[in-house]
Design a protein around this motif. Structure first.
Motif, short mmCIF file in Angstrom:
data_model
loop_
_atom_site.label_atom_id
_atom_site.label_comp_id
_atom_site.label_asym_id
_atom_site.label_seq_id
_atom_site.Cartn_x
_atom_site.Cartn_y
_atom_site.Cartn_z
N TRP A 74 3.45 -3.74 -9.24
CA TRP A 74 2.70 -3.55 -7.99
C TRP A 74 1.22 -3.84 -8.19
N ILE A 75 0.67 -3.35 -9.31
CA ILE A 75 -0.75 -3.57 -9.61
C ILE A 75 -1.02 -5.07 -9.78
N ALA A 76 -0.17 -5.75 -10.53
CA ALA A 76 -0.35 -7.19 -10.74
C ALA A 76 -0.27 -7.96 -9.43
N HIS A 109 0.82 -1.21 0.00
CA HIS A 109 0.00 0.00 0.00
C HIS A 109 0.86 1.27 0.00
N ALA A 110 1.99 1.23 0.62
CA ALA A 110 2.87 2.41 0.64
C ALA A 110 3.29 2.82 -0.77
N GLN A 111 3.46 1.84 -1.65
CA GLN A 111 3.83 2.15 -3.03
C GLN A 111 2.60 2.57 -3.85
N LEU A 112 1.47 1.97 -3.58
CA LEU A 112 0.27 2.27 -4.35
C LEU A 112 -0.41 3.58 -3.95
N ALA A 113 -0.30 3.97 -2.70
CA ALA A 113 -1.01 5.16 -2.21
C ALA A 113 -0.74 6.41 -3.06
N ALA A 168 -3.54 8.53 -5.21
CA ALA A 168 -3.69 9.98 -5.00
C ALA A 168 -3.51 10.77 -6.29
N SER A 169 -2.61 10.31 -7.16
CA SER A 169 -2.37 11.03 -8.42
C SER A 169 -3.43 10.73 -9.47
N ALA A 171 -13.02 4.43 -0.40
CA ALA A 171 -11.91 5.11 -1.06
C ALA A 171 -11.77 6.53 -0.50
N GLN A 172 -10.55 6.98 -0.44
CA GLN A 172 -10.29 8.33 0.06
C GLN A 172 -10.77 9.37 -0.95
#
Length: 140
Positions: A85-87, A46-50, A54-55, A125-126
C-alpha cells in the motif's frame, strides 16, 4: 465518507496553494484524466492507510511521500500488504506531482509541486498522525 472527502479537499487545496506559491497563471482547477485516475486510486487506498496513520505505523514524510515509521505497529502477517500500500501510494503521489506540473504546461515545476504538497500534507495531517519535520518524526 469523511476521509474520502478529506483527501479530495486536501488535493484541491494543495493545487490552489501550488499555483500561488509558483506564481503561476495556470489552471487552478487543473484536472486531466491522468490526475483524476490518480486521485481515485489514492482515495480508494486511503481506507487501508488511515488505520496505519492513526496507529503511528505510517507517517507523512517531509519529501511528500508516506513512510513506514514503526513496523512494530503492523502485525507481521500484514506487513507485506502494508508495504505494498505504501509503495502504491508513493508511486501515485510522485505521478500526481508530475502530472500537475505537466497539466500546467511546466514539467520543470515538479520539484515545486512536490515541496508544496509535502508541506501541505503535513499541515493538514489529522491530530495523532506522525509527520516528519526538521527535527525528525513528531506526533501531530
Amino acid at each position: 465518507m469523511k476521509t474520502t472527502n478529506m483527501i479530495f479537499g486536501w488535493i484541491g487545496a494543495l493545487l490552489l496553494s501550488f499555483a500561488s506559491l509558483a506564481g503561476a497563471q495556470g489552471n487552478l482547477e487543473v484536472n486531466t484524466p491522468a490526475i483524476e485516475a490518480l486521485k481515485q486510486s489514492m482515495q480508494q487506498r486511503h481506507a487501508q492507510l488511515a488505520p496505519l496513520y492513526a496507529s503511528g505505523a505510517v507517517g507523512l514524510a517531509a519529501d511528500g511521500t508516506v513512510a513506514l515509521r514503526d513496523a512494530s505497529g503492523v502485525p507481521l502477517a500484514q506487513r507485506g500488504q502494508a508495504s505494498a500500500w505504501i509503495a502504491a501510494e508513493n508511486a501515485d503521489r510522485v505521478a500526481l506531482y508530475r502530472e500537475i506540473a505537466r497539466a500546467n504546461g511546466h514539467p520543470e515545476w515538479e520539484p515545486d509541486v512536490r515541496k508544496t504538497f509535502a508541506q501541505r500534507w503535513i499541515e493538514r495531517a489529522q491530530p495523532g498522525w506522525w509527520v516528519q519535520g526538521g527535527a525528525g518524526w513528531v506526533r501531530k
